[in-house]
Design a protein around this motif. Sequence first.
Motif, mmCIF file in Angstrom:
data_model
loop_
_atom_site.group_PDB
_atom_site.id
_atom_site.type_symbol
_atom_site.label_atom_id
_atom_site.label_comp_id
_atom_site.label_asym_id
_atom_site.label_seq_id
_atom_site.Cartn_x
_atom_site.Cartn_y
_atom_site.Cartn_z
ATOM 1 N N SER A 340 -21.947 -29.249 5.105
ATOM 2 C CA SER A 340 -22.218 -30.125 6.246
ATOM 3 C C SER A 340 -23.707 -30.123 6.602
ATOM 4 O O SER A 340 -24.407 -29.126 6.420
ATOM 5 C CB SER A 340 -21.366 -29.676 7.427
ATOM 6 N N ASP A 342 -24.914 -29.944 9.311
ATOM 7 C CA ASP A 342 -25.179 -29.046 10.439
ATOM 8 C C ASP A 342 -25.897 -27.777 10.016
ATOM 9 O O ASP A 342 -26.599 -27.172 10.812
ATOM 10 C CB ASP A 342 -23.864 -28.703 11.138
ATOM 11 N N ILE A 343 -25.729 -27.384 8.753
ATOM 12 C CA ILE A 343 -26.422 -26.166 8.308
ATOM 13 C C ILE A 343 -27.931 -26.369 8.407
ATOM 14 O O ILE A 343 -28.668 -25.464 8.785
ATOM 15 C CB ILE A 343 -25.984 -25.783 6.869
ATOM 16 N N ILE A 346 -28.934 -25.978 11.949
ATOM 17 C CA ILE A 346 -29.030 -24.567 12.337
ATOM 18 C C ILE A 346 -30.370 -24.004 11.864
ATOM 19 O O ILE A 346 -31.076 -23.318 12.616
ATOM 20 C CB ILE A 346 -27.858 -23.757 11.734
ATOM 21 N N GLY B 244 -21.221 -27.801 15.288
ATOM 22 C CA GLY B 244 -20.971 -28.866 14.322
ATOM 23 C C GLY B 244 -20.561 -28.272 12.988
ATOM 24 O O GLY B 244 -19.632 -28.755 12.324
ATOM 25 N N PHE B 245 -21.240 -27.199 12.625
ATOM 26 C CA PHE B 245 -20.947 -26.486 11.378
ATOM 27 C C PHE B 245 -19.523 -25.919 11.409
ATOM 28 O O PHE B 245 -18.751 -26.115 10.469
ATOM 29 C CB PHE B 245 -21.976 -25.367 11.226
ATOM 30 N N SER B 248 -16.956 -28.840 11.151
ATOM 31 C CA SER B 248 -16.775 -29.523 9.869
ATOM 32 C C SER B 248 -16.404 -28.556 8.749
ATOM 33 O O SER B 248 -15.808 -28.962 7.766
ATOM 34 C CB SER B 248 -18.036 -30.306 9.504
ATOM 35 N N GLU B 249 -16.758 -27.260 8.893
ATOM 36 C CA GLU B 249 -16.457 -26.333 7.800
ATOM 37 C C GLU B 249 -15.173 -25.539 8.026
ATOM 38 O O GLU B 249 -14.585 -25.047 7.078
ATOM 39 C CB GLU B 249 -17.622 -25.352 7.588
#
Lengths: 388, 450
Positions: A340, A342-343, A346, B244-245, B248-249
């Motif tokens: 994703s 999002d990583i 982060i 979010g991570f 989705s994960e």
Amino acid sequence: MSTPPAPRPPHERSGGHRILDRYFAAAPVLVPLYAIVLAVAVGAVLMLLIGENPLEAYWALARGMFGSTDRVAASLGRSTPFIGAALAVAFAFRAGLFNIGAEGQLLVGATVAAWVGGFALIGDVPGIVGIALILFAGVVGGGLYGAVPGLLKARTGAHEVITTIMLNSIAVLTVRWLVTSQDPVILRDMNASVPRTVTLPDRARLTLLVDSEPPLHLGFLVMVALATVVWFVLQRTTKGFEVRAVGQNPSAARYGGVNVGRTIALVMAFAGACAGLAGAGEISGTTGFLSPGVFVAIGFDSIAIALLARANPFAVIPAAVLWGSMLSGAAIMQQETGLSIDIVRIVQALVLLFVAADVIVRTIFGLRHVTKAAFEQSHLTSGWGSSS
Amino acid sequence: MGVVVVTDTRDTSAPTAATTAAPPHPSGGSGAVVGSVLLGVVGLLIVFVLAPRLIDDTRGFSFEPPPDALKWTFTPSVLVGVIGAIFVLAAVIAFVASRRWGDATTVSKWALRGSMVLVIPLVLATALALSDAPDTNVLQLLIESLRLGTPIALGSMAGLWCERSGVVNIGIEGMMLASAGVSFTLYASLGDAAGGLWLWTAILIAVLTGGLIAALHALVTVTFRVDQIISGVAINLLALGLTGFLRSEIIVPGGISSGESTEPIGIPLLSRVPILGEQLFTGKPIFFAMFVVVAGTGFVLFRTPWGLRVRSCGENPGAAASLGVDVIRTRYRAVIIGGSIAGLGGAWFSLETQGGFEDAMTNGTGFIALAALIFGKWRPGYAFLGALLFGFSRALGARMQILGVEIGDFSIPSEFWQMLPFVVTIIVVAGVVGRAVAPASVGKPYERPR
């Protein structure tokens, strides 16, 4: 009897030491670099935790960022609005103001630009005039919207952190209404199947440099020019001097004859204008129209970019390019590895945290610690108490 | 001469912290006069412009759910006219009082403030008159305000703990979001989001997550003395990425994206009081816990010696340290307590209301909580009132959307009602903050003298 020898001043040191001194003088650049290394390492640990291969992911990310001419162009294109929005934040920082409102200012600028572009070009307006009008509309829209928290702060002392955040939400909702409303129709293009404004004709679009996805257009150079303007205003004009004076010590500035309230209002208006120009550039250069929910999080990311750049207008450019290309590379990384996006977010947040907490970075990598004065200068913001 | 000194202290003592503030705005000097004139004009407008245009049909305020509800019916034009007349009367009283006995007298202050309470029936009656609905449940609106005010109140208590100890925390939003996300992730993946013991464990995890992130904030700001606002921004960004991570994960691949939320509980005895009881004293656990947190915060910070020490760290850490208070440790504790409270607020979103997690579901509540804190002048009771005000503006916005208010042919779009809390925040902060004084040392890192 014998006193320990006093440390020699730097210019008396031998060659090897001189190189070391240069190294330490470069610390403002090194700290962000090391911060990135640390953040990437923490991100790798996170990927290992969920059983992904960090090398593969970062390789995909790097190729997505700079893998080909097209990817480089896409990265620069993605970075373009970040430069303007981050300048809006950085400029306000220099006056001791924390502008969280770049998000709303950019959106309002984009909206006014789309509105002006929608009807200003009906006649035979030449493209160059049209583009100038659209960009100017963005400046005016963003500037006025930025002036609101500035005036509120100058008049009533309302803290800009609170008011700009509220104005962001108000801008998002207002724009959603303007663009989606069907009764009455305001900015919505009723011929389009989805809610959005009229598409600008080609002659009102900023020249494409590379047709990548997202495209790299002339707006990038406009943003670089804007950074120069911001630098010039700050460093080479009387007003800029007043701005910095207010940022460093408002009481002293007032005592020196600066009208602090007016300076605050002007700073916020100018900051809003920067963000508004970025929004107008996106309308004219990238999208060609405005749709609801577009440009989300550009303003918030810009805060991080401005902090990475330590509010230096020229440093904003590489910081924004780093940020934008990470996001543009993240899309490729997601396609190839299924990880994703999002990583990457982060990792970005960690970069900011480590840059701010440079004590951590300096300790880990053995950099020299800053002096007390430099440390105090590194504090861009102040609490409610001293600035409200 | 003595008089001059007295006025001087009043003007300079209040904004000691506001050294950088804009040119001194009219501090109360003509405040009551301006206020009363404004109120008078508004009152006259209501009586002569608004009221005559409203329908003469009857509308009602009900106090119970629909079938045979207890109801008070009225004619909107009359009620609105009466409220307008009261505004005019209050304005006259405030004006005369402030002319006669000087500004800021109790009489003029209370005449102005008291009439503000009438804004609620005024707005409701006007809205009802402009919509097709015959009545609206007023008691339900109040309860809804309290319910929607819950995360705001918890957030402002979180901020209160941090800021009273001298640490600015604009990362409340991120602490709430991360707690909401982390707790639901574990609840869904370990407890199948099926309620029971796992639900309570998840709430505990939310509290711990908030505390943990706050510990990070404290480490960075108290130990490493990093700019407190930058740390807050970083925490907000980090929470956005992290949740979010997780979503989705872990949550989405796990297949369980929603589940049981907390069950409503009734307070024994009180919930059986007729009419009021069932509506007022039946609610979900975090809702009730919020009252305990607010009362507890007020008690500990303002009624215990340790609370005094915490507050002294926020006002003058040097002086506190010279009296033997360990400023660093105290700030750590206060920030972590605050973060835990924010974590409970996060659980309100994912575990009490939604029974699920969405990206960015806290939706700016942490920032509104900060506004409530400033509105409440860094005091728990007033901050709670501020939270209630914002909760009310949210509840009112939602109610208005349902009622479908129309002015002429223009039906007010839902976006405008959703904007209400934000607009109220700006007005309140602009109107109040000038007189609100933050803890003197908030935002300043403390360095232990060597």
